[in-house]
Scaffold this motif. Sequence first.
Motif, PDB file in Angstrom:
ATOM      1  N   ARG A   5     -27.912 117.628 -48.515  1.00  0.00           N
ATOM      2  CA  ARG A   5     -28.306 116.234 -48.444  1.00  0.00           C
ATOM      3  C   ARG A   5     -27.176 115.339 -48.928  1.00  0.00           C
ATOM      4  O   ARG A   5     -26.492 115.656 -49.901  1.00  0.00           O
ATOM      5  CB  ARG A   5     -29.560 115.994 -49.301  1.00  0.00           C
ATOM      6  CG  ARG A   5     -30.782 116.723 -48.798  1.00  0.00           C
ATOM      7  CD  ARG A   5     -31.970 116.509 -49.720  1.00  0.00           C
ATOM      8  NE  ARG A   5     -32.487 115.141 -49.639  1.00  0.00           N
ATOM      9  CZ  ARG A   5     -33.379 114.757 -48.736  1.00  0.00           C
ATOM     10  NH1 ARG A   5     -33.840 115.599 -47.826  1.00  0.00           N
ATOM     11  NH2 ARG A   5     -33.840 113.512 -48.728  1.00  0.00           N
ATOM     12  N   LEU A  34     -32.056 108.760 -40.834  1.00  0.00           N
ATOM     13  CA  LEU A  34     -31.233 109.438 -41.846  1.00  0.00           C
ATOM     14  C   LEU A  34     -32.056 109.828 -43.063  1.00  0.00           C
ATOM     15  O   LEU A  34     -31.802 110.875 -43.690  1.00  0.00           O
ATOM     16  CB  LEU A  34     -30.079 108.524 -42.271  1.00  0.00           C
ATOM     17  CG  LEU A  34     -28.947 108.331 -41.265  1.00  0.00           C
ATOM     18  CD1 LEU A  34     -28.016 107.217 -41.726  1.00  0.00           C
ATOM     19  CD2 LEU A  34     -28.159 109.630 -41.057  1.00  0.00           C
ATOM     20  N   ARG A  37     -33.442 113.356 -43.802  1.00  0.00           N
ATOM     21  CA  ARG A  37     -32.607 114.468 -44.262  1.00  0.00           C
ATOM     22  C   ARG A  37     -31.741 114.134 -45.468  1.00  0.00           C
ATOM     23  O   ARG A  37     -31.129 115.018 -46.056  1.00  0.00           O
ATOM     24  CB  ARG A  37     -31.691 114.937 -43.121  1.00  0.00           C
ATOM     25  CG  ARG A  37     -32.410 115.465 -41.907  1.00  0.00           C
ATOM     26  CD  ARG A  37     -31.449 115.955 -40.822  1.00  0.00           C
ATOM     27  NE  ARG A  37     -30.582 114.893 -40.324  1.00  0.00           N
ATOM     28  CZ  ARG A  37     -30.943 114.032 -39.388  1.00  0.00           C
ATOM     29  NH1 ARG A  37     -32.155 114.093 -38.869  1.00  0.00           N
ATOM     30  NH2 ARG A  37     -30.100 113.107 -38.964  1.00  0.00           N
ATOM     31  N   HIS A  38     -31.685 112.832 -45.817  1.00  0.00           N
ATOM     32  CA  HIS A  38     -30.766 112.409 -46.868  1.00  0.00           C
ATOM     33  C   HIS A  38     -31.432 111.399 -47.795  1.00  0.00           C
ATOM     34  O   HIS A  38     -32.507 110.865 -47.490  1.00  0.00           O
ATOM     35  CB  HIS A  38     -29.498 111.813 -46.244  1.00  0.00           C
ATOM     36  CG  HIS A  38     -28.846 112.729 -45.248  1.00  0.00           C
ATOM     37  ND1 HIS A  38     -28.191 113.882 -45.603  1.00  0.00           N
ATOM     38  CD2 HIS A  38     -28.793 112.669 -43.886  1.00  0.00           C
ATOM     39  CE1 HIS A  38     -27.745 114.495 -44.529  1.00  0.00           C
ATOM     40  NE2 HIS A  38     -28.102 113.783 -43.470  1.00  0.00           N
ATOM     41  N   ALA A 398     -28.674 108.773 -34.975  1.00  0.00           N
ATOM     42  CA  ALA A 398     -28.540 109.120 -36.392  1.00  0.00           C
ATOM     43  C   ALA A 398     -27.863 110.471 -36.572  1.00  0.00           C
ATOM     44  O   ALA A 398     -27.078 110.667 -37.508  1.00  0.00           O
ATOM     45  CB  ALA A 398     -29.911 109.119 -37.062  1.00  0.00           C
ATOM     46  N   LYS A 399     -28.142 111.411 -35.680  1.00  0.00           N
ATOM     47  CA  LYS A 399     -27.487 112.727 -35.754  1.00  0.00           C
ATOM     48  C   LYS A 399     -25.982 112.575 -35.534  1.00  0.00           C
ATOM     49  O   LYS A 399     -25.170 113.194 -36.233  1.00  0.00           O
ATOM     50  CB  LYS A 399     -28.081 113.666 -34.709  1.00  0.00           C
ATOM     51  CG  LYS A 399     -27.548 115.086 -34.786  1.00  0.00           C
ATOM     52  CD  LYS A 399     -28.260 115.998 -33.803  1.00  0.00           C
ATOM     53  CE  LYS A 399     -27.736 117.428 -33.902  1.00  0.00           C
ATOM     54  NZ  LYS A 399     -28.419 118.325 -32.921  1.00  0.00           N
ATOM     55  N   GLU A 402     -24.478 111.007 -38.682  1.00  0.00           N
ATOM     56  CA  GLU A 402     -24.352 112.000 -39.750  1.00  0.00           C
ATOM     57  C   GLU A 402     -23.100 112.850 -39.538  1.00  0.00           C
ATOM     58  O   GLU A 402     -22.365 113.153 -40.494  1.00  0.00           O
ATOM     59  CB  GLU A 402     -25.589 112.893 -39.787  1.00  0.00           C
ATOM     60  CG  GLU A 402     -25.545 113.940 -40.881  1.00  0.00           C
ATOM     61  CD  GLU A 402     -26.774 114.850 -40.879  1.00  0.00           C
ATOM     62  OE1 GLU A 402     -26.649 115.997 -41.361  1.00  0.00           O
ATOM     63  OE2 GLU A 402     -27.851 114.410 -40.408  1.00  0.00           O
ATOM     64  N   TYR A 405     -20.134 110.796 -40.642  1.00  0.00           N
ATOM     65  CA  TYR A 405     -20.052 110.801 -42.113  1.00  0.00           C
ATOM     66  C   TYR A 405     -19.367 112.068 -42.606  1.00  0.00           C
ATOM     67  O   TYR A 405     -18.461 112.028 -43.453  1.00  0.00           O
ATOM     68  CB  TYR A 405     -21.450 110.749 -42.717  1.00  0.00           C
ATOM     69  CG  TYR A 405     -22.175 109.429 -42.674  1.00  0.00           C
ATOM     70  CD1 TYR A 405     -21.520 108.217 -42.493  1.00  0.00           C
ATOM     71  CD2 TYR A 405     -23.565 109.389 -42.857  1.00  0.00           C
ATOM     72  CE1 TYR A 405     -22.205 107.021 -42.481  1.00  0.00           C
ATOM     73  CE2 TYR A 405     -24.268 108.197 -42.848  1.00  0.00           C
ATOM     74  CZ  TYR A 405     -23.591 107.009 -42.657  1.00  0.00           C
ATOM     75  OH  TYR A 405     -24.288 105.839 -42.651  1.00  0.00           O
ATOM     76  N   ARG A 406     -19.802 113.205 -42.107  1.00  0.00           N
ATOM     77  CA  ARG A 406     -19.274 114.487 -42.611  1.00  0.00           C
ATOM     78  C   ARG A 406     -17.812 114.664 -42.207  1.00  0.00           C
ATOM     79  O   ARG A 406     -17.017 115.228 -42.977  1.00  0.00           O
ATOM     80  CB  ARG A 406     -20.142 115.632 -42.106  1.00  0.00           C
ATOM     81  CG  ARG A 406     -21.551 115.610 -42.690  1.00  0.00           C
ATOM     82  CD  ARG A 406     -22.249 116.955 -42.526  1.00  0.00           C
ATOM     83  NE  ARG A 406     -23.628 116.894 -42.980  1.00  0.00           N
ATOM     84  CZ  ARG A 406     -24.016 116.960 -44.252  1.00  0.00           C
ATOM     85  NH1 ARG A 406     -23.121 117.056 -45.223  1.00  0.00           N
ATOM     86  NH2 ARG A 406     -25.302 116.925 -44.560  1.00  0.00           N
TER      87      ARG A 406
END
Length: 413
Positions: A5, A34, A37-38, A398-399, A402, A405-406
């Motif tokens: 997360r 988001l 999952r976070h 959103a996927k 994410e 972000y990573r």
Amino acid sequence: MSPERLNILYVSQMPASPPRFGAQARLHGLMTQLARRHDITAVMLVDDEFDIEECRVAMQAYCREVVLIKNPYGRDGLAKRLLQLRSLASTKSFERLRVVVSEMQQALDKVLRAQRFDIVNLEFTFLGHCDLWQAPPGAKIPVVVVDSHNIDYDLARQYTRTGGSLLRRLYAEANWRKLRREELRTYGRADGVYLCSVADQQRLLDDIPAARTMVIPNAADVDFYKPRPTDPQPDGRTIVFFGLMSYMPNIDGATYFIQEIWPRIAEANPDARCKIIGGSPSPQLLALAGPRIEFTGFVPDLRPHLAEAAAVIVPLRLGGGTRLKIVEAMAMGKAMVSTTLGAEGIDAIPGRDILIEDQPDAFADAAIRLLAEPELAARIGNSARQLSEARYAWSAAAKALEGFYREILEASG
């Protein structure tokens, strides 16, 4: 992709929920997805047009912590005009001046020093002056990612050419370069920027070639915006335009449609009706209403209005990013006529998913055709719905975000 997360701080000049117009819908859609999952914390300004407690309750449904600060400059009318006049004598843009709120930075200091965040997600660039690069003692500084809803200085520059009255155009001429300087500085400092369209991405990269960017297009809640058995059937005569009616591209688009396009439709189809839906229409817009042109103001639920419409129009001549009105109408299975700019960034095929026309007479003829041929409207609407499900759902957006972000976190070490 790691399943761990993320701890994400959302910073915005407006609350995300409940969503009442496009910018809020983007915020709300991405944040709620988001949050599945976070862990999400929000620090946001609230203008007078919002009910701060209503916003707080709505956002607490998916945020771990919600901090809302009343914006003392978030007023319309005389207060806004005075601030605009003040901005003419300032090195700062009007958009920056209206969000320089000491309580906002104090709230950010408190939140950022109390816990470590992986990501600080800044909505727009107007709050780019805030110190977001903070963490508790000994903790790693978070990465900062900007959500660019538009290249705003480019939008302001468009106003200098077709921004309504001469006074508005002169004001935009004085303001857009200040906005450009502030906006580009914020983009340049950020660890990443995500944008609504490939066109906006290229505009940014032309100015800052080294920027780390990704396109996260606008989307729709395809489970909410969908045809329902209880909805009214298309009435065969109503054309709908919707959006926040205090937003200059929408004001210009509605005025252009009523003055340049509507007369041809009205003459060809005596039963045709035009319904313009959206909050805060100006007195100048309301003066354009008539027996067959209705301004509804804000409506709590767009779906019945869209369901009943024979067609949706997007006669925009100003703007950037991608239009939420397009993807929401697509999700409702509606046939649309749009300008090329109105449909910018949407991977819709003209003639199959949407009709695209830029000249007033051709735009009018396309709308007349949808009114006269309900089978064509149904076919285009069904194709648009399929496209929205495949490409323009908030879950997919959103996927992708994410993943961005990573990618940035990995690059930052």
